[in-house]
Design a protein around this motif. Structure first.
Motif, short mmCIF file in Angstrom:
data_model
loop_
_atom_site.label_atom_id
_atom_site.label_comp_id
_atom_site.label_asym_id
_atom_site.label_seq_id
_atom_site.Cartn_x
_atom_site.Cartn_y
_atom_site.Cartn_z
N GLN A 45 0.84 -1.18 0.00
CA GLN A 45 0.00 0.00 0.00
C GLN A 45 0.88 1.24 0.00
O GLN A 45 2.00 1.22 0.50
CB GLN A 45 -0.95 0.01 1.18
N THR A 56 -2.43 -2.66 -3.37
CA THR A 56 -2.42 -3.82 -4.27
C THR A 56 -2.78 -5.05 -3.45
O THR A 56 -2.27 -5.25 -2.35
CB THR A 56 -1.04 -4.02 -4.94
N LEU A 68 -5.22 -6.86 -7.86
CA LEU A 68 -6.06 -5.67 -7.98
C LEU A 68 -5.29 -4.46 -7.46
O LEU A 68 -4.66 -4.54 -6.41
CB LEU A 68 -7.34 -5.82 -7.17
N LEU A 70 -6.15 -0.90 -6.09
CA LEU A 70 -7.35 -0.24 -5.57
C LEU A 70 -7.02 1.16 -5.08
O LEU A 70 -5.98 1.36 -4.43
CB LEU A 70 -7.95 -1.04 -4.41
N VAL A 72 -8.22 3.73 -2.39
CA VAL A 72 -9.02 3.68 -1.16
C VAL A 72 -9.10 5.08 -0.56
O VAL A 72 -8.08 5.73 -0.33
CB VAL A 72 -8.39 2.72 -0.13
N VAL A 77 -13.99 2.64 -2.33
CA VAL A 77 -12.88 1.83 -2.81
C VAL A 77 -13.11 1.64 -4.30
O VAL A 77 -14.15 1.11 -4.70
CB VAL A 77 -12.81 0.46 -2.09
N ASN A 78 -12.16 2.08 -5.12
CA ASN A 78 -12.31 2.00 -6.58
C ASN A 78 -11.22 1.11 -7.16
O ASN A 78 -10.06 1.22 -6.77
CB ASN A 78 -12.21 3.39 -7.21
N THR A 79 -11.58 0.27 -8.12
CA THR A 79 -10.60 -0.55 -8.82
C THR A 79 -9.91 0.31 -9.87
O THR A 79 -10.55 0.81 -10.78
CB THR A 79 -11.28 -1.76 -9.49
N GLN A 82 -6.68 -4.13 -12.91
CA GLN A 82 -6.81 -5.54 -12.57
C GLN A 82 -5.94 -6.32 -13.54
O GLN A 82 -5.98 -6.08 -14.75
CB GLN A 82 -8.26 -6.00 -12.70
#
Length: 116
Positions: A45, A56, A68, A70, A72, A77-79, A82
């Motif tokens: 992170q 990650t 993933l 992400l 935050v 929380v958004n992707t 991927q």
């Protein structure tokens, strides 16, 4: 008056006892409190601000592993990205300070080396 109040207090005490027993059982019994989805592991992170991070995560096991990326923040929380985990990486990579987010992302996005 006190005689009418006693059954209510006993019922209240029983309900509080049941609530504590359920809380205890939820923490102690396997599978009762955890998620029932695929296994997840935090890889690394990176803090972007006081309340924003890029994280990650590895989701799944074996050939079905997915990484993933992400975003935050306090409200969501958004992707961000991927990608399928390369087969040559160990099953459970561990992030160390020397292999932080930037190093991990560079490792996953490098083209595969040709075999000799």
């Amino acid at each position: 008056m006190l005689q009418n109040l006693t059954p209510v207090l006993v019922l209240l005490a029983v309900l509080v006892g049941i609530a504590f027993a359920l809380k205890w059982a939820r923490r102690r019994l396997p599978g009762a409190a955890g998620h029932s989805g695929p296994p997840m592991q935090l890889l690394s992170q990176l803090s972007l601000g006081p309340q924003q991070r890029v994280v990650t995560m590895q989701i799944g096991q074996g050939e079905d592993r997915v990484c993933l990326v992400l975003g935050v923040s306090p409200g969501s929380v958004n992707t961000l990205h991927q990608m399928k985990m390369p087969a040559d990486l160990p099953e459970s990579p561990i992030a160390t300070p020397a292999s932080g987010f930037a190093a991990r992302l560079a490792q996953l996005t490098q083209p595969p080396k040709p075999h000799a």
